[in-house]
Enzyme design. Sequence first.
Site, PDB file in Angstrom:
ATOM      1  N   VAL A   1       0.845  -1.190   0.000  1.00 50.48           N
ATOM      2  CA  VAL A   1       0.000   0.000   0.000  1.00 50.48           C
ATOM      3  C   VAL A   1       0.887   1.249   0.000  1.00 50.48           C
ATOM      4  O   VAL A   1       0.430   2.335   0.333  1.00 50.48           O
ATOM      5  CB  VAL A   1      -0.965   0.028   1.213  1.00 50.48           C
TER       6      VAL A   1
ATOM      7  N   ARG B   1       3.921   2.581  -2.645  1.00 47.00           N
ATOM      8  CA  ARG B   1       3.870   3.056  -4.020  1.00 47.00           C
ATOM      9  C   ARG B   1       4.242   1.899  -4.934  1.00 47.00           C
ATOM     10  O   ARG B   1       5.030   1.031  -4.557  1.00 47.00           O
ATOM     11  CB  ARG B   1       4.851   4.213  -4.241  1.00 47.00           C
TER      12      ARG B   1
ATOM     13  N   ASP C   1      -2.300  -2.553  -3.937  1.00 45.23           N
ATOM     14  CA  ASP C   1      -3.255  -1.453  -4.097  1.00 45.23           C
ATOM     15  C   ASP C   1      -2.634  -0.339  -4.934  1.00 45.23           C
ATOM     16  O   ASP C   1      -3.322   0.590  -5.334  1.00 45.23           O
ATOM     17  CB  ASP C   1      -3.661  -0.911  -2.720  1.00 45.23           C
TER      18      ASP C   1
ATOM     19  N   GLU D   1      -0.548   3.657 -13.035  1.00 47.35           N
ATOM     20  CA  GLU D   1      -1.939   3.751 -12.574  1.00 47.35           C
ATOM     21  C   GLU D   1      -2.704   4.706 -13.468  1.00 47.35           C
ATOM     22  O   GLU D   1      -2.160   5.757 -13.815  1.00 47.35           O
ATOM     23  CB  GLU D   1      -1.982   4.248 -11.121  1.00 47.35           C
TER      24      GLU D   1
ATOM     25  N   HIS E   1      -5.923   1.482  -6.035  1.00 50.01           N
ATOM     26  CA  HIS E   1      -5.393   2.583  -5.217  1.00 50.01           C
ATOM     27  C   HIS E   1      -6.531   3.254  -4.436  1.00 50.01           C
ATOM     28  O   HIS E   1      -6.820   4.444  -4.640  1.00 50.01           O
ATOM     29  CB  HIS E   1      -4.671   3.628  -6.084  1.00 50.01           C
TER      30      HIS E   1
END
Lengths: 336, 336
Positions: free
Chosen positions: A228, A230, A254, A259, A278
């Site tokens: 969680v 980067r 996540d 992204e 995310h």
Amino acid sequence: MSETCVLVLDAEPLPRLDRLAGRARVVHADEKTLAEQLPAADVLLVWDFLSDAVRRAWPGDGPRPRWVHTPSAGVDRLLPELADARDTVITNARGVFDRPIAEYVLGLVLAMAKDFRGTWELQRQRRWRHRETFRVGGSRATVVGSGPIGREIGRALLALGVKVDLVGRTARDTDPEFGRVHATASLPHLVGDSDWVVCVAPLTPESAGMFDAAMFARMKPEAHFVNVGRGQHVVEDDLVDALLEHRISGAALDVFAAEPLPADSRLWDVPGLLISPHMCGDTLGWRDDLAEQFLDNYDRWERGQPLHNVVDKRLGYVPTAPAAAAAPAGPAAPQP
Amino acid sequence: MSETCVLVLDAEPLPRLDRLAGRARVVHADEKTLAEQLPAADVLLVWDFLSDAVRRAWPGDGPRPRWVHTPSAGVDRLLPELADARDTVITNARGVFDRPIAEYVLGLVLAMAKDFRGTWELQRQRRWRHRETFRVGGSRATVVGSGPIGREIGRALLALGVKVDLVGRTARDTDPEFGRVHATASLPHLVGDSDWVVCVAPLTPESAGMFDAAMFARMKPEAHFVNVGRGQHVVEDDLVDALLEHRISGAALDVFAAEPLPADSRLWDVPGLLISPHMCGDTLGWRDDLAEQFLDNYDRWERGQPLHNVVDKRLGYVPTAPAAAAAPAGPAAPQP
């Protein structure tokens, strides 16, 4: 004194801005207009904190805002470009995400221990298949990142009877809650004893790529990995190999190097890999909480008080005991 | 004294029985042979605790075992047939399932709050779709069942910052951990304020069917329901209606009126309903733990000491402060 100009980089509407009415001129920017608007801004609110636009626009000509606030825990999208901006203070959203992310990580750990995904896949197939699951109490976790989020994750795991090894930049033996905080250099040794390895470190040149083939090779076959932090903390291809070769039991990501994760990414289908978009810290009302946090800090700015959550630009995060030197000049202080 | 006969009703092999070597004659039974073997048994271990065979065989002729142990928390598969067996002590697996079930329920609560199932369904479709999720801290839960499992669930929720209302047979105001324990009669009022309603009550004539249309109608539209008690606590058709009509937000069932849940049950496909195959307490090594617990009690039996976890046959569970009257006679005591 002239009216303060608050420039807001926003992809989505910012709530609660009425609190600035009559106190500041609020100007909105998008990724295209930001560079040209930057010189007129006293304060920059990076509401669209997933954007790289600030980093790109920063090196241009003219004055720069004296205060940049990002409503995120990580400031890696501002660095290194803003690292040398001696007259600019950066603040972040330290605190807002602690509990939500701790809940999310605890949920992932329990979901993996109890194989919820396998159970719901069997449900789709209308199959009743009893299995035995892992007991979380008595297991061992390594949490990489000793800031407020990492500590809150550690606390939540401790409450379930998990033995927690917290890893920070520097070792210390006198932590009031965790006893010992391990240095990053110890990580390769710690992961070998861990059932759960959780990454919630700030992204810095030192932490980028720390979860690579060598690190996964040191983990137990029963280990699960959660990121969680980067996406860039993980060498994604190495994680895929570790899962495909059953060198670890499972993982939950996540955050990702790219992204949104592209629809054609191989990650979507890797067995044992849980993917979420995310969202680990984003509970209902989170945008309100983030806006309030900025506005509370704006009150301080206006009064010339030191800001909360000042980022150490060299470290890349807010140190737990903030250095006095990082205290910012408010609007009443002389303009450089 | 003559050798004790321990009769074991088993569908699966029982571990660790070597501890009885030289101390008792161990005889295995199956559902067909049980009735005929029962009169010769001093002790009956209902290893296949999901079976109804004991209830069916019990009313037959001849002596009955003086001690019946079921390695489950619930004893509803022995009652009411054994309720009047004054010379037979029933013991259960109180304690073994507390932590595993608390972990499972906490995992379900977090999974529902964070919509893991929705996320993993989107993963299957390779879709990145950010959503906001519920914050569990600060929410409110009603836990129905104030025995050791309910208390452990309550503790786990308290540790996450959830306000917990515990419901037991009788109200009391002086609970050391929960302050107040509410009487079952308060349940219809409590559920209206609850984000999470968890059933972990023993199945008795009073608790059967307690979660029906009227009870679901009193819950909030945001509420989620979890059943880890017994399937018969829930009027399943009423739950399905409550979910289909969005009168509650979601539910998770680990137990069902009919187990295994038939492949053609309508429950498998109800939106918002999570189904697991009666496995919430079954962590790796659980069978060893259950065998050890029986064998430890057998040591006490052999020494003529009062057994642990004696069920109050009238209540249908082990009372928190066991009545002295329930203490069993060991093998050295006179045979009735």
